[in-house]
Design a protein around this motif. Structure first.
Motif, PDB file in Angstrom:
ATOM      1  N   ASP A  46       0.833  -1.202   0.000  1.00 23.28           N
ATOM      2  CA  ASP A  46       0.000   0.000   0.000  1.00 23.28           C
ATOM      3  C   ASP A  46       0.873   1.259   0.000  1.00 23.28           C
ATOM      4  O   ASP A  46       2.084   1.205   0.214  1.00 23.28           O
ATOM      5  CB  ASP A  46      -0.880  -0.012   1.267  1.00 23.28           C
ATOM      6  N   SER A  56      -2.871   9.288  -1.359  1.00 23.42           N
ATOM      7  CA  SER A  56      -3.369   7.911  -1.357  1.00 23.42           C
ATOM      8  C   SER A  56      -4.854   7.931  -1.017  1.00 23.42           C
ATOM      9  O   SER A  56      -5.606   7.052  -1.423  1.00 23.42           O
ATOM     10  CB  SER A  56      -2.595   7.064  -0.347  1.00 23.42           C
ATOM     11  N   LYS A  57      -5.271   8.943  -0.269  1.00 26.33           N
ATOM     12  CA  LYS A  57      -6.689   9.049   0.109  1.00 26.33           C
ATOM     13  C   LYS A  57      -7.564   9.421  -1.083  1.00 26.33           C
ATOM     14  O   LYS A  57      -8.772   9.343  -1.017  1.00 26.33           O
ATOM     15  CB  LYS A  57      -6.845  10.074   1.233  1.00 26.33           C
ATOM     16  N   ASN A  72      -6.749   5.553  -3.693  1.00 25.98           N
ATOM     17  CA  ASN A  72      -7.369   4.276  -3.337  1.00 25.98           C
ATOM     18  C   ASN A  72      -8.888   4.271  -3.536  1.00 25.98           C
ATOM     19  O   ASN A  72      -9.403   3.344  -4.165  1.00 25.98           O
ATOM     20  CB  ASN A  72      -6.989   3.891  -1.903  1.00 25.98           C
ATOM     21  N   TYR A  83      -9.909   4.005  -7.243  1.00 28.93           N
ATOM     22  CA  TYR A  83      -9.805   2.667  -7.826  1.00 28.93           C
ATOM     23  C   TYR A  83     -10.900   1.757  -7.286  1.00 28.93           C
ATOM     24  O   TYR A  83     -11.440   0.921  -8.013  1.00 28.93           O
ATOM     25  CB  TYR A  83      -8.422   2.069  -7.546  1.00 28.93           C
ATOM     26  N   LYS A  84     -11.196   1.946  -6.024  1.00 29.18           N
ATOM     27  CA  LYS A  84     -12.229   1.113  -5.401  1.00 29.18           C
ATOM     28  C   LYS A  84     -13.573   1.381  -6.072  1.00 29.18           C
ATOM     29  O   LYS A  84     -14.301   0.450  -6.436  1.00 29.18           O
ATOM     30  CB  LYS A  84     -12.293   1.462  -3.909  1.00 29.18           C
ATOM     31  N   PRO A  95     -10.168  -2.140  -6.936  1.00 29.03           N
ATOM     32  CA  PRO A  95      -9.327  -1.694  -5.815  1.00 29.03           C
ATOM     33  C   PRO A  95      -7.880  -2.150  -5.994  1.00 29.03           C
ATOM     34  O   PRO A  95      -7.646  -3.237  -6.541  1.00 29.03           O
ATOM     35  CB  PRO A  95      -9.977  -2.357  -4.596  1.00 29.03           C
ATOM     36  N   ILE A  96      -6.965  -1.339  -5.565  1.00 28.25           N
ATOM     37  CA  ILE A  96      -5.557  -1.734  -5.660  1.00 28.25           C
ATOM     38  C   ILE A  96      -5.292  -2.766  -4.571  1.00 28.25           C
ATOM     39  O   ILE A  96      -5.483  -2.495  -3.385  1.00 28.25           O
ATOM     40  CB  ILE A  96      -4.637  -0.497  -5.488  1.00 28.25           C
ATOM     41  N   GLU A  97      -4.901  -3.972  -4.997  1.00 24.27           N
ATOM     42  CA  GLU A  97      -4.725  -5.056  -4.027  1.00 24.27           C
ATOM     43  C   GLU A  97      -3.410  -4.888  -3.280  1.00 24.27           C
ATOM     44  O   GLU A  97      -2.369  -4.713  -3.898  1.00 24.27           O
ATOM     45  CB  GLU A  97      -4.723  -6.397  -4.751  1.00 24.27           C
ATOM     46  N   THR A  98      -3.503  -4.917  -1.967  1.00 23.76           N
ATOM     47  CA  THR A  98      -2.285  -4.734  -1.179  1.00 23.76           C
ATOM     48  C   THR A  98      -2.155  -5.848  -0.152  1.00 23.76           C
ATOM     49  O   THR A  98      -3.136  -6.452   0.273  1.00 23.76           O
ATOM     50  CB  THR A  98      -2.311  -3.383  -0.431  1.00 23.76           C
ATOM     51  N   ASN A 104      -0.936  -5.128  -8.885  1.00 23.44           N
ATOM     52  CA  ASN A 104      -0.155  -4.232  -8.025  1.00 23.44           C
ATOM     53  C   ASN A 104       1.319  -4.642  -7.907  1.00 23.44           C
ATOM     54  O   ASN A 104       2.033  -4.186  -7.038  1.00 23.44           O
ATOM     55  CB  ASN A 104      -0.804  -4.101  -6.633  1.00 23.44           C
TER      56      ASN A 104
END
Lengths: 550, 529
Positions: free
Chosen positions: B202, B211-212, B215, B218-219, B224-227, B305
């Motif tokens: 992340d 990032s706020k 993320n 993408y969601k 969503p970015i998989e972390t 990711n």
């Protein structure tokens, strides 16, 4: 003193008379004088005791300022630079500010005290130095004539004219006999006489002026044969042995003379003879020794055909002042052409009367200045041109019209658009005139084709895309003009106005936010060239043919 | 069929020869781990967000461990699953590591490579040990004892199963006795950098405020970015991508300039059928120059990711100035299409139809970014800088005149020349800057700054004329001593000669004076025009 005379590098027809007079003045004092057209690096690398820079139209402002600043470093002090001429007289403060030169001469150089000399010579009355023109490669289209004034100023104060500012006082300054005699002695006879009087008919000395001009060889039917200037040039070369330019001029003259010898064998013989002289160790001495022999050659092959001489009051004659009496006096001169100004349609009756008077005085060649883009309406241009066409046919005269686009004398560019004009119409008039180099000649078929049969057609032509105007026949043959017409005629007045503003490139008009109407969209594509186009050359030719036929 | 044998050299190219960069084994094992974790979440063994990958790098013991709490491999299938090569049961569309060969990447790097795994609910663990030294020995051409791949595998491995808590589920890779030539694998900082750049981790929300924005975007797009939580040694904080809002630009320390990301711009590409091919983000900054921070520079391509290729992989999409252009940007492109396949080495994509579409779209995107941000801003900053410098130079000339420092002809001519060049430059910069100011896309702050500078330039241009006059009229010795028939070049030469004479006769100035007098009198005779 070392004197540099400069004229900025714009294209002009007449040589800089002010500088030619200053040249005569300085040469008479024994100074070394060089003339430059534009920015000459080699000359700027030297240091000059004096630099005089002339100026012309206000719309040449930037090139003028650039030239002045270019030569600024070629003096030990900027006080040694003098700027004069028309632009400088009209906007002296701008020139001072933008060039840093304080010596800006306004109006005529009537006393050498104005340029810091005690001898108080009226430089403006001095004859012209034609020799200096040979310092530059530029050839003035009308350079090889007599130029003179017999009056200065003008009693009329026309709103569009710079003369009231340049020459506020109307006065007779007739030095014609003196000036022409000086020219004959020092440069050889010239063929034609250009008189730059602003309003000759206002002169109380008209009779005397005409007599003086006649005395100098300009009576009706007067002829001219090109003189052999060998001895004039030789004399100057001998008198100014230290200045090699004189010898060079003499040599160029002798070499150039070969053009008069038609028979190749004689020409070769002549060249052999001349070259053997100029290639000797001391050419000047050799020329002096063989001067009689040289002169024999020159006299033998001189162009002996007589040519008619003309007098041209270049600034035009005031139609309103023309009477049978004063025209009778003027027409004792070999006038060609007689230029009559037709500045306003309101002067129509006086103008027609003036043409009739001229015609009765036996004048067949007339030329005509038509001012537009001032307070006039576009229709007034068409009307005046049409009046000339009618006069041509009725009187069997040749009237050449020169539409002259008005530009205010306080502007530094050529972008002015008159109250009743728009940019598109102005550029359209220029496009129409392009084919004939600015002249509207006498033929009615040409005129009606070029400018339309009536106002309606005239405005439609002015609205056409530029290519459609210039290559009229081609686009008609392709059927594109008709397509454009059909689309254009469907527009509302409001849409037409937007279109003209838009294609004229007005600054404040941009594409509207909402979608264009389909009508506008249809028309606009003709201006953005979204149509099929083939070979351009073919129809330009037929357009020219019509002009030629005329 | 039985006649067909695979020579042992096949093994070499699938293991040691596979990856040119040994660090990539971390990527391979993390990939395996993420697949295991996904499976565990899917089957409900752990909750979403509970997956952890723990990496231990022990420099002293020369040991590396990569352990995850994924589902593990069941004892029943472990033998085949872990020995088969290139026959992974994994679905390449869902899983990151799909070729079943990645896990052998550790071979050839260490004396011993072990896989230890326990499946959730089984009280057994499976241990497979590869003897690295033996493996290399057997592979050597000189070793004629074994010839086929199977023979080598059997000779170099041990397989055993032991008891384990039924609750436990994990997969663990251990590399023991890392060979000295691969010391970089044991450099903790190097590993951290590698993981932060490559691993599916992340952003650090505390250090990278954007990032706020990224993320949720993408969601909301359903991607969503998989972390995953990746820990290194005994650190408390997981590994994060090293993006920061503030960063430095420029190459040389001296010329580095602080810049910051003001906002995030997103972009997407779709296939003709409308499915999402990729979604990217990049930061809008002042675009002062190329980003100097190697953690951040360049648009980076990720799938699942995980970084594909390196920081330069995106460069090829800029039609010109590729690497240079890419380094000006900060951002990521996440690709989704199942047909976009990383090649075996994972440094690029397989060239196929999907890739051609991607290439076409990203080239358009790159050009747009280049045009809108980099070129304009690069031009803007260089013009601002140039104008500022030239205005200062003008002030310098002014100061020199005021201080009476212009006494010689050489100096005077030099300043006149300088002034001329400054003026020329100012005029052309002014023109260009005016053009930039008129651009709609330009930020108001920049516009105002440029306008203010343009105004200053205008004033300066007026003063230049005065300055020029002053320079020309400056009294110098030479002006008085030489006749005007000598050209400007001759004057400069004269000036230098006199200077030389005075410096030569410094001990006896009277000689210099006399010599100069003689020269002046000789030169008095005017030069022929």
């Amino acid at each position: 003193m070392r004197i540099l005379l400069v004229e900025p590098d714009y294209k002009n027809k007449y040589p800089p008379m002010g500088l030619m007079k200053i040249s005569t003045y300085h040469k008479s004092k024994g100074d070394y004088v060089v003339f430059a057209k534009g920015k000459n690096k080699k000359l700027a690398e030297q240091i000059w005791d004096r630099i005089y820079i002339t100026t012309l139209f206000t719309f040449y402002y930037s090139i003028t300022v650039e030239t002045i600043r270019f030569y600024k470093t070629s003096v030990l002090s900027t006080n040694n630079i003098y700027v004069g001429g028309i632009l400088a007289s009209l906007m002296p403060e701008d020139i001072k500010k933008d060039t840093g030169i304080d010596n800006v001469l306004i109006g005529q150089l009537t006393s050498s005290q104005m340029i810091g000399f005690d001898d108080n010579v009226d430089v403006d009355a001095m004859p012209l130095d034609y020799d200096m023109l040979e310092d530059v490669d530029y050839k003035y289209p009308a350079g090889d004539n007599y130029f003179a004034y017999t009056t200065r100023g003008c009693p009329n104060k026309c709103s569009f004219c710079a003369v009231p500012k340049l020459e506020p006082e109307f006065r007779t300054v007739n030095h014609i006999i003196k000036q022409l005699t000086y020219i004959n002695v020092n440069f050889g006879e010239k063929r034609n006489l250009l008189l730059l009087d602003n309003n000759i008919l206002k002169s109380p000395d008209l009779r005397k002026i005409v007599d003086d001009i006649k005395k100098m060889g300009f009576h009706k039917g007067a002829t001219y044969t090109q003189p052999n200037n060998f001895f004039i040039l030789l004399r100057k070369a001998n008198e100014n042995a230290e200045d090699e330019r004189h010898l060079q001029r003499l040599i160029n003259y002798l070499l150039d003379y070969k053009k008069f010898i038609v028979y190749p064998k004689s020409r070769a013989e002549y060249l052999l003879f001349i070259e053997s002289i100029i290639e000797s160790e001391n050419p000047l001495e050799a020329i002096n020794t063989k001067q009689d022999e040289i002169n024999e050659w020159l006299e033998k092959y001189k162009d002996k055909r007589p040519k008619l001489r003309y007098v041209d009051f270049n600034q035009g004659i005031d139609a309103r002042l023309m009477t049978p009496e004063n025209m009778a006096i003027l027409s004792e001169l070999p006038l060609n052409p007689v230029r009559i100004a037709f500045d306003r349609l309101a002067d129509k009756d006086k103008y027609i009367k003036a043409v009739n008077i001229a015609y009765k005085c036996g004048i067949k060649e007339l030329s005509n200045y038509i001012l537009y883009n001032e307070k006039d309406r576009p229709t007034e241009l068409w009307d005046r041109l049409q009046i000339n066409i009618e006069l041509n046919e009725k009187l069997d005269v040749h009237i050449f019209s020169f539409p002259m686009k008005y530009m205010p004398i306080n502007r530094k560019d050529r972008e002015y658009v008159g109250k009743h004009w728009c940019k598109k119409y102005l550029s359209a008039v220029t496009a129409v005139l392009l084919v004939t180099k600015g002249i509207v000649a006498g033929g009615s078929s040409f005129f009606y084709k070029a400018f339309g049969n009536n106002y309606e057609e005239y405005f439609e032509i002015l609205s056409m895309p530029r290519e459609f105007i210039v290559y009229r026949f081609k686009y008609e043959e392709l059927g594109l003009t008709q397509q454009w017409q059909e689309a254009f005629r469907q527009l509302t007045e409001c849409e037409k106005k937007w279109l003209l503003d838009y294609v004229g490139g007005s600054v404040f008009v941009s594409m509207p936010e909402e979608k264009l109407s389909s009508g506008l969209e249809n028309v606009l594509k003709f201006y953005t060239r979204e149509y099929e186009l083939e070979d351009r050359s073919l129809c330009a030719d037929s357009w020219k043919q019509l002009v030629k036929k005329k | 069929m039985a006649d067909i044998n695979f020579g042992k050299q096949v093994l070499e190219s699938l293991t040691i020869g596979m990856y040119s960069d040994p660090m990539t084994i971390y990527r391979e094992y993390i990939q395996n781990s993420t697949d295991g974790i996904d499976k565990a979440i899917k089957s409900g063994v752990i909750g979403a967000g509970e997956g952890v990958i723990h990496i231990i790098v022990d420099k002293h013991k020369r040991r590396i461990e990569v352990e995850d709490n994924g589902s593990g491999v069941s004892a029943e299938v472990a033998y085949n699953d872990l020995f088969d090569i290139g026959n992974s049961e994994k679905d390449y569309r869902e899983n990151r590591g799909f070729r079943g060969i990645g896990r052998l990447g550790g071979l050839g790097l260490s004396s011993k490579l072990s896989f230890i795994t326990s499946f959730a609910g089984e009280s057994k663990k499976t241990i497979i040990e590869w003897d690295g030294d033996k493996f290399l020995d057997l592979l050597s051409i000189d070793n004629k004892k074994v010839e086929t791949a199977i023979e080598v595998i059997l000779a170099a491995t041990q397989f055993r199963q032991e008891a384990e808590d039924a609750d436990k589920h994990y997969f663990k890779v251990v590399l023991d006795g890392i060979y000295p030539q691969f010391n970089e694998l044991l450099d903790e900082n190097g590993v951290e950098y590698y993981l932060a750049t490559v691993a599916p981790v992340d952003f650090d929300a505390q250090k990278f405020i954007h990032s706020k924005t990224i993320n949720p975007e993408y969601k909301n797009a359903g991607k969503p970015i998989e972390t995953y939580n990746v820990y290194l040694n005994n650190r408390k904080k997981p590994i994060y991508k090293q993006y920061r809002s503030a960063f430095k630009t420029g190459h040389q320390e001296r010329s580095k300039k602080e810049d910051y990301i003001q906002q995030i711009e997103f972009f997407e590409g779709h296939k003709e059928d409308g499915t999402l091919l990729y979604k990217g983000w990049y930061g809008i900054s002042n675009f002062y120059g190329s980003v100097s921070d190697k953690f951040m520079c360049g648009i980076r391509i990720r799938k699942g990711n995980i970084l594909i290729g390196g920081e330069n992989t995106f460069s090829r999409f800029f039609s010109s100035e590729g690497d240079v252009a890419n380094k000006w940007f900060i951002g990521e492109v996440h690709v989704y299409d199942p047909h976009l396949l990383p090649n075996a080495k994972r440094d690029d994509f397989e060239r196929n139809e999907a890739y051609e579409v991607l290439k076409k779209l990203l080239t358009i995107q790159a050009d747009k970014m280049n045009r809108e941000h980099r070129r304009v801003m690069s031009n803007y900053h260089s013009k601002i800088k140039s104008v500022t410098t030239n205005l200062k130079k003008l002030d310098d000339i002014k100061a020199q005149i005021a201080n009476g420092k212009v006494s010689s002809e050489v100096k005077r001519e030099k300043l006149i020349q300088d002034k001329k060049e400054i003026e020329k430059k100012l005029a052309s910069d002014q023109k260009e800057l005016t053009r930039i100011v008129e651009r709609e896309s330009l930020d108001e702050t920049y516009r105002n700054r440029a306008k203010a500078l343009l105004k200053q330039t205008e004033t300066a241009e007026k003063e230049v004329v005065k300055l020029e006059t002053e320079l020309i009229n400056m009294p110098t010795r030479t002006k008085e001593e030489l006749d005007s028939s000598y050209s400007r070049a001759e004057r400069k030469l004269y000036d230098r000669i006199i200077e030389s004479i005075y410096s030569f006769f410094i001990d006896d100035i009277s000689v210099a004076d006399k010599l100069k007098e003689k020269i002046i009198s000789d030169l008095k005779v005017k030069k022929k025009s």
